[in-house]
Design a protein around this motif. Structure first.
Motif, PDB file in Angstrom:
ATOM      1  N   GLY A 126       0.549 -33.871  26.297  1.00 61.01           N
ATOM      2  CA  GLY A 126       0.259 -33.911  24.868  1.00 61.01           C
ATOM      3  C   GLY A 126       0.585 -32.616  24.152  1.00 61.01           C
ATOM      4  N   SER A 127       1.561 -31.885  24.658  1.00 62.21           N
ATOM      5  CA  SER A 127       1.967 -30.638  23.996  1.00 62.21           C
ATOM      6  C   SER A 127       2.704 -30.955  22.697  1.00 62.21           C
ATOM      7  CB  SER A 127       2.876 -29.810  24.908  1.00 62.21           C
ATOM      8  OG  SER A 127       4.175 -30.372  24.940  1.00 62.21           O
ATOM      9  N   ARG A 128       2.850 -29.958  21.857  1.00 56.91           N
ATOM     10  CA  ARG A 128       3.562 -30.146  20.585  1.00 56.91           C
ATOM     11  C   ARG A 128       5.059 -30.344  20.801  1.00 56.91           C
ATOM     12  NH1 ARG A 128       6.332 -25.820  19.543  1.00 56.91           N
ATOM     13  NH2 ARG A 128       5.706 -23.802  20.359  1.00 56.91           N
ATOM     14  N   THR A 129       5.588 -29.939  21.978  1.00 58.64           N
ATOM     15  CA  THR A 129       7.023 -29.990  22.254  1.00 58.64           C
ATOM     16  C   THR A 129       7.479 -31.327  22.826  1.00 58.64           C
ATOM     17  OG1 THR A 129       6.653 -29.040  24.440  1.00 58.64           O
ATOM     18  CG2 THR A 129       7.151 -27.490  22.646  1.00 58.64           C
ATOM     19  N   GLY A 155      -4.729 -25.881  25.144  1.00 63.95           N
ATOM     20  CA  GLY A 155      -5.093 -26.623  23.941  1.00 63.95           C
ATOM     21  C   GLY A 155      -4.482 -28.014  23.898  1.00 63.95           C
ATOM     22  N   HIS A 156      -4.166 -28.558  25.062  1.00 63.58           N
ATOM     23  CA  HIS A 156      -3.594 -29.906  25.129  1.00 63.58           C
ATOM     24  C   HIS A 156      -4.704 -30.947  25.181  1.00 63.58           C
ATOM     25  CE1 HIS A 156       0.219 -28.091  27.167  1.00 63.58           C
ATOM     26  NE2 HIS A 156       0.234 -27.934  25.868  1.00 63.58           N
ATOM     27  N   PRO A 157      -4.522 -32.070  24.552  1.00 65.59           N
ATOM     28  CA  PRO A 157      -3.384 -32.436  23.718  1.00 65.59           C
ATOM     29  C   PRO A 157      -3.477 -31.746  22.363  1.00 65.59           C
ATOM     30  CG  PRO A 157      -4.992 -34.214  23.681  1.00 65.59           C
ATOM     31  CD  PRO A 157      -5.519 -33.165  24.635  1.00 65.59           C
ATOM     32  N   GLU A 159      -3.003 -31.230  18.249  1.00 64.79           N
ATOM     33  CA  GLU A 159      -3.222 -32.041  17.049  1.00 64.79           C
ATOM     34  C   GLU A 159      -1.925 -32.687  16.589  1.00 64.79           C
ATOM     35  OE1 GLU A 159      -6.038 -33.021  15.585  1.00 64.79           O
ATOM     36  OE2 GLU A 159      -7.047 -31.992  17.231  1.00 64.79           O
ATOM     37  N   GLU A 160      -0.798 -31.964  16.731  1.00 64.57           N
ATOM     38  CA  GLU A 160       0.495 -32.524  16.315  1.00 64.57           C
ATOM     39  C   GLU A 160       0.817 -33.799  17.088  1.00 64.57           C
ATOM     40  OE1 GLU A 160       1.494 -27.960  16.232  1.00 64.57           O
ATOM     41  OE2 GLU A 160       0.092 -29.250  17.294  1.00 64.57           O
ATOM     42  N   ALA A 161       0.649 -33.748  18.410  1.00 60.20           N
ATOM     43  CA  ALA A 161       0.951 -34.915  19.245  1.00 60.20           C
ATOM     44  C   ALA A 161       0.002 -36.070  18.925  1.00 60.20           C
ATOM     45  CB  ALA A 161       0.867 -34.552  20.725  1.00 60.20           C
ATOM     46  N   LEU A 162      -1.276 -35.766  18.777  1.00 58.09           N
ATOM     47  CA  LEU A 162      -2.248 -36.815  18.458  1.00 58.09           C
ATOM     48  C   LEU A 162      -1.966 -37.451  17.105  1.00 58.09           C
ATOM     49  CD1 LEU A 162      -5.490 -35.076  19.760  1.00 58.09           C
ATOM     50  CD2 LEU A 162      -4.282 -37.005  20.813  1.00 58.09           C
TER      51      LEU A 162
END
Length: 192
Positions: A126-129, A155-157, A159-162
């Motif tokens: 769930g990383s941003r990348t 900090g996974h996942p 917020e961007e991925a979610l």
């Protein structure tokens, strides 16, 4: 070939009769990687490079096909080992699953085959990348699973991925909140 993905392989080879091992074409020099290779060798399993087009299972009602990485050349993955992740599409009857390892946006974008699925194992915890908007558009999953440790230092996942998952109304299951997640399929229905 990161430790959080291959660290348990020696235990698997010590406890199960493994006939074939499908490995990322990327090579590592870590002790964990070396222990995995030693375990494969000691087990007499056949080691195979896994890259787009590799068929692991091909039966009437069941298939497992590697859809990424694009090539079997280890030199193609020296900049980012995450983009050498083996991405596997498993299809059973009318149901399908996509397992993405730590694939990031570059590897997601390079996939050129049909990757629509019912259940998506989210890339890189769930990383941003990973799990880009374009990738989600190609995959169109109903469900997503995020394998991630509770309170992890990354900090996974993110917020961007979610947010990207929420925008597409994808039902999310998370190991940090729910523990072990078991998914079953009878070829038509999926149960969690």
């Amino acid at each position: 070939p990161h430790a959080d993905h291959i660290g348990g392989m020696k235990t698997i080879f010590d406890n199960f009769n493994v006939k074939n091992a499908y490995l990322s074409p990327a090579i590592s020099t870590t002790k964990t990687y070396e222990r995995m290779l030693e375990a494969i060798q000691n087990s007499n399993a056949k080691a195979h490079k896994a890259f787009a087009g590799t068929e692991i299972i091909s039966e009437d009602n069941l298939s497992a096909v590697v859809v990424a990485p694009a090539t079997d050349n280890p030199d193609d993955y020296t900049d980012n080992l995450n983009d050498s992740s083996v991405v596997l599409k498993l299809t059973y009857g009318e149901t399908s699953f996509l397992f993405t390892g730590d694939a990031e946006k570059a590897e997601e974008d390079a996939i050129r085959t049909n990757i629509k699925c019912d259940v998506l194992k989210i890339g890189h915890h769930g990383s941003r990348t990973s799990t880009s908007a374009n990738f989600l558009k190609k995959v169109e999953p109903k469900y997503a699973i995020i394998s991630v440790g509770e309170g992890n230092e990354y900090g996974h996942p993110t917020e961007e991925a979610l947010k990207r998952l929420e925008e597409r109304n994808i039902e999310v299951y998370r190991t940090d909140l729910m523990g072990t997640i078991v998914v079953t399929s009878d070829g038509e229905n999926i149960k969690f």
